[in-house]
Design a protein around this motif. Structure first.
Motif, PDB file in Angstrom:
ATOM      1  N   LEU A 118       0.849  -1.186   0.000  1.00 39.24           N
ATOM      2  CA  LEU A 118       0.000   0.000   0.000  1.00 39.24           C
ATOM      3  C   LEU A 118       0.884   1.235   0.000  1.00 39.24           C
ATOM      4  O   LEU A 118       1.718   1.415   0.890  1.00 39.24           O
ATOM      5  N   GLN A 119       0.700   2.098  -0.998  1.00 38.16           N
ATOM      6  CA  GLN A 119       1.488   3.317  -1.113  1.00 38.16           C
ATOM      7  C   GLN A 119       0.588   4.551  -1.065  1.00 38.16           C
ATOM      8  O   GLN A 119      -0.446   4.598  -1.727  1.00 38.16           O
ATOM      9  N   ASP A 120       0.986   5.505  -0.267  1.00 43.00           N
ATOM     10  CA  ASP A 120       0.360   6.827  -0.258  1.00 43.00           C
ATOM     11  C   ASP A 120       1.291   7.753   0.501  1.00 43.00           C
ATOM     12  O   ASP A 120       2.349   7.322   0.991  1.00 43.00           O
ATOM     13  N   LEU A 121       0.906   9.014   0.618  1.00 41.07           N
ATOM     14  CA  LEU A 121       1.744   9.974   1.323  1.00 41.07           C
ATOM     15  C   LEU A 121       1.888   9.586   2.787  1.00 41.07           C
ATOM     16  O   LEU A 121       0.995   8.967   3.377  1.00 41.07           O
ATOM     17  N   GLU A 122       3.013   9.970   3.378  1.00 38.31           N
ATOM     18  CA  GLU A 122       3.301   9.604   4.767  1.00 38.31           C
ATOM     19  C   GLU A 122       2.219  10.085   5.719  1.00 38.31           C
ATOM     20  O   GLU A 122       1.821   9.360   6.637  1.00 38.31           O
ATOM     21  N   GLU A 123       1.684  11.305   5.475  1.00 44.42           N
ATOM     22  CA  GLU A 123       0.674  11.822   6.391  1.00 44.42           C
ATOM     23  C   GLU A 123      -0.635  11.044   6.300  1.00 44.42           C
ATOM     24  O   GLU A 123      -1.416  11.011   7.250  1.00 44.42           O
ATOM     25  N   VAL A 124      -0.881  10.394   5.167  1.00 44.27           N
ATOM     26  CA  VAL A 124      -2.077   9.564   5.017  1.00 44.27           C
ATOM     27  C   VAL A 124      -1.892   8.223   5.722  1.00 44.27           C
ATOM     28  O   VAL A 124      -2.783   7.734   6.411  1.00 44.27           O
ATOM     29  N   GLN A 133       0.680   7.313   7.950  1.00 46.59           N
ATOM     30  CA  GLN A 133       1.303   7.278   9.270  1.00 46.59           C
ATOM     31  C   GLN A 133       0.975   8.531  10.082  1.00 46.59           C
ATOM     32  O   GLN A 133       1.769   8.961  10.913  1.00 46.59           O
ATOM     33  N   GLY A 134      -0.190   9.088   9.874  1.00 47.08           N
ATOM     34  CA  GLY A 134      -0.607  10.271  10.609  1.00 47.08           C
ATOM     35  C   GLY A 134      -1.137   9.924  11.980  1.00 47.08           C
ATOM     36  O   GLY A 134      -0.626   9.026  12.666  1.00 47.08           O
ATOM     37  N   GLU A 135      -2.197  10.603  12.395  1.00 45.88           N
ATOM     38  CA  GLU A 135      -2.736  10.386  13.743  1.00 45.88           C
ATOM     39  C   GLU A 135      -3.276   8.971  13.926  1.00 45.88           C
ATOM     40  O   GLU A 135      -3.289   8.447  15.036  1.00 45.88           O
ATOM     41  N   ASP A 136      -3.726   8.362  12.835  1.00 45.47           N
ATOM     42  CA  ASP A 136      -4.280   7.001  12.902  1.00 45.47           C
ATOM     43  C   ASP A 136      -3.558   6.141  11.877  1.00 45.47           C
ATOM     44  O   ASP A 136      -4.052   5.896  10.772  1.00 45.47           O
ATOM     45  N   PRO A 137      -2.351   5.630  12.216  1.00 45.75           N
ATOM     46  CA  PRO A 137      -1.546   4.888  11.239  1.00 45.75           C
ATOM     47  C   PRO A 137      -2.290   3.670  10.684  1.00 45.75           C
ATOM     48  O   PRO A 137      -3.014   2.985  11.398  1.00 45.75           O
ATOM     49  N   VAL A 138      -2.089   3.415   9.401  1.00 44.34           N
ATOM     50  CA  VAL A 138      -2.718   2.268   8.749  1.00 44.34           C
ATOM     51  C   VAL A 138      -1.982   0.999   9.137  1.00 44.34           C
ATOM     52  O   VAL A 138      -0.758   0.903   9.000  1.00 44.34           O
ATOM     53  N   GLN A 139      -2.730   0.027   9.619  1.00 42.80           N
ATOM     54  CA  GLN A 139      -2.174  -1.289   9.959  1.00 42.80           C
ATOM     55  C   GLN A 139      -3.141  -2.350   9.455  1.00 42.80           C
ATOM     56  O   GLN A 139      -4.250  -2.483   9.961  1.00 42.80           O
ATOM     57  N   ILE A 140      -2.720  -3.102   8.436  1.00 44.33           N
ATOM     58  CA  ILE A 140      -3.546  -4.148   7.839  1.00 44.33           C
ATOM     59  C   ILE A 140      -2.718  -5.417   7.777  1.00 44.33           C
ATOM     60  O   ILE A 140      -1.622  -5.432   7.192  1.00 44.33           O
ATOM     61  N   ASP A 141      -3.207  -6.482   8.375  1.00 43.12           N
ATOM     62  CA  ASP A 141      -2.497  -7.755   8.341  1.00 43.12           C
ATOM     63  C   ASP A 141      -2.238  -8.180   6.901  1.00 43.12           C
ATOM     64  O   ASP A 141      -3.148  -8.185   6.062  1.00 43.12           O
TER      65      ASP A 141
END
Length: 339
Positions: free
Chosen positions: A195-201, A203-211
């Protein structure tokens, strides 16, 4: 509707019962004589039911507005209203070519914020950003990932070369598309899912974590990292990205991906295809969406326009996989020219 949504009137009507006008008005802090004037207007649209005078219960149409995602989807539309009201003034005061400049979009103009793109304004406004992401999740069934390109048919090819990423979702937001693909395929067939996107998207306040998903901050104007840190991917995927930009900007975005692709790599676009002409009685949605994209600095494309854009960066269309029942929604499968 906007007033009722923002004051959460829908939440105070019980799912399995009724509520009187005065009680509902008290809960949202309105005068009953004011509330009834709003409710009467939505009642005639089938939103709420009135089993007896001044007593309300939910209808199928009103129940959905109790959900955060649907409420956000509705509010997302209301955020765009100023650009619709001011587009005539915009066209009077701007040079014709300004519409192609994302820093001078009708949306930016309507906000008094020319010099910033729609997405810069989006991320700078935390309330708007939250509404936008929730609204996009609600819109997903109308712009599905699945039901077009047969991701599960990639099993044999992916398992034969598991060192190559199965799907690299470029500009993939919170990863909803990858979750859908993994659900259909029972995972990633043993290969990386990226998964690629901007760092603020990501790893911002609610970091993306998907198994099972490798989160990779990336600005798609830069060199594509999947061919640097990993071999070229089986699939690079861009969903609802190209319609945000006109052709010159799209070419700038696409060239790093094209340079990273291998002979058997596919680049898929999950996007809308405009009819070549508009006829009385046609589905209005594609043309409405095209006008909406004008407001924020982008455009929808016909099949002819897609072909011209993709061929200009060295890609050929292998097949257009259209959604049954909604042929304007499609997944466009491309490969490198001559491969």
């Amino acid at each position: 509707m906007n007033a009722l949504v923002e004051h959460r009137a829908f939440d105070h009507v019980p799912l399995d019962g009724t509520i009187g006008l005065e009680d509902l008005a008290s809960k949202i802090g309105w005068e009953p004589a004011v509330l009834i004037r709003f409710v009467n207007v939505v009642l005639i649209q089938g939103i709420f039911e009135e089993p007896e005078p001044k007593v309300y219960k939910h209808s199928a149409s009103s129940t959905v507005f109790r959900e955060d995602a649907m409420r956000a989807y509705y509010q997302l539309g209301s955020w765009s209203v100023p650009s619709w009201w001011k587009v005539s003034d915009y066209l009077k005061t701007h040079a014709p070519e300004d519409v192609y400049d994302p820093l001078k979009s009708p949306f930016s103009y309507s906000r008094g914020a020319e010099g910033q793109t729609y997405y810069q304004l989006l991320e700078a406004d935390l309330a708007f950003s939250d509404v936008w992401h929730k609204g996009m999740a609600q819109a997903a069934p109308f712009n599905p990932v699945l039901g077009m390109f047969p991701f599960r048919d990639m099993k044999e090819a992916v398992e034969a070369e598991p060192d190559r990423a199965f799907v690299v979702d470029v500009g993939g937001g919170r990863g909803n598309a990858l979750v859908d693909v993994m659900r259909e395929c029972g995972g990633g067939f043993g290969a990386p899912m990226v998964l690629q996107d901007l760092e603020e998207v990501l790893q911002g306040e609610d970091p993306v974590q998907i198994d099972g998903v490798q989160v990779m901050p990336h600005d798609f104007y830069n060199e594509q990292p999947v061919k640097i840190s990993l071999p070229d991917a089986h699939i690079y995927y861009m969903r609802k990205v190209m319609h945000n930009y006109y052709d010159d900007k799209c070419r700038t975005i696409l060239r790093p991906i094209v340079e990273a692709m291998g002979p058997t790599s596919r680049l898929l676009f999950g996007d809308m295809i405009l009819p070549e002409t508009a006829q009385p009685g046609d589905d209005a949605l594609p043309f409405y969406m095209d006008l909406r994209m004008l407001m924020i600095g982008g455009t929808e494309r016909s099949e002819t326009q897609w072909k011209q854009l993709l061929e200009s960066v060295g890609l050929v269309i292998v097949k257009i996989w259209r959604l049954p029942g909604a042929p304007h929604q499609a997944t466009i499968e491309t490969r490198l020219r001559g491969k």
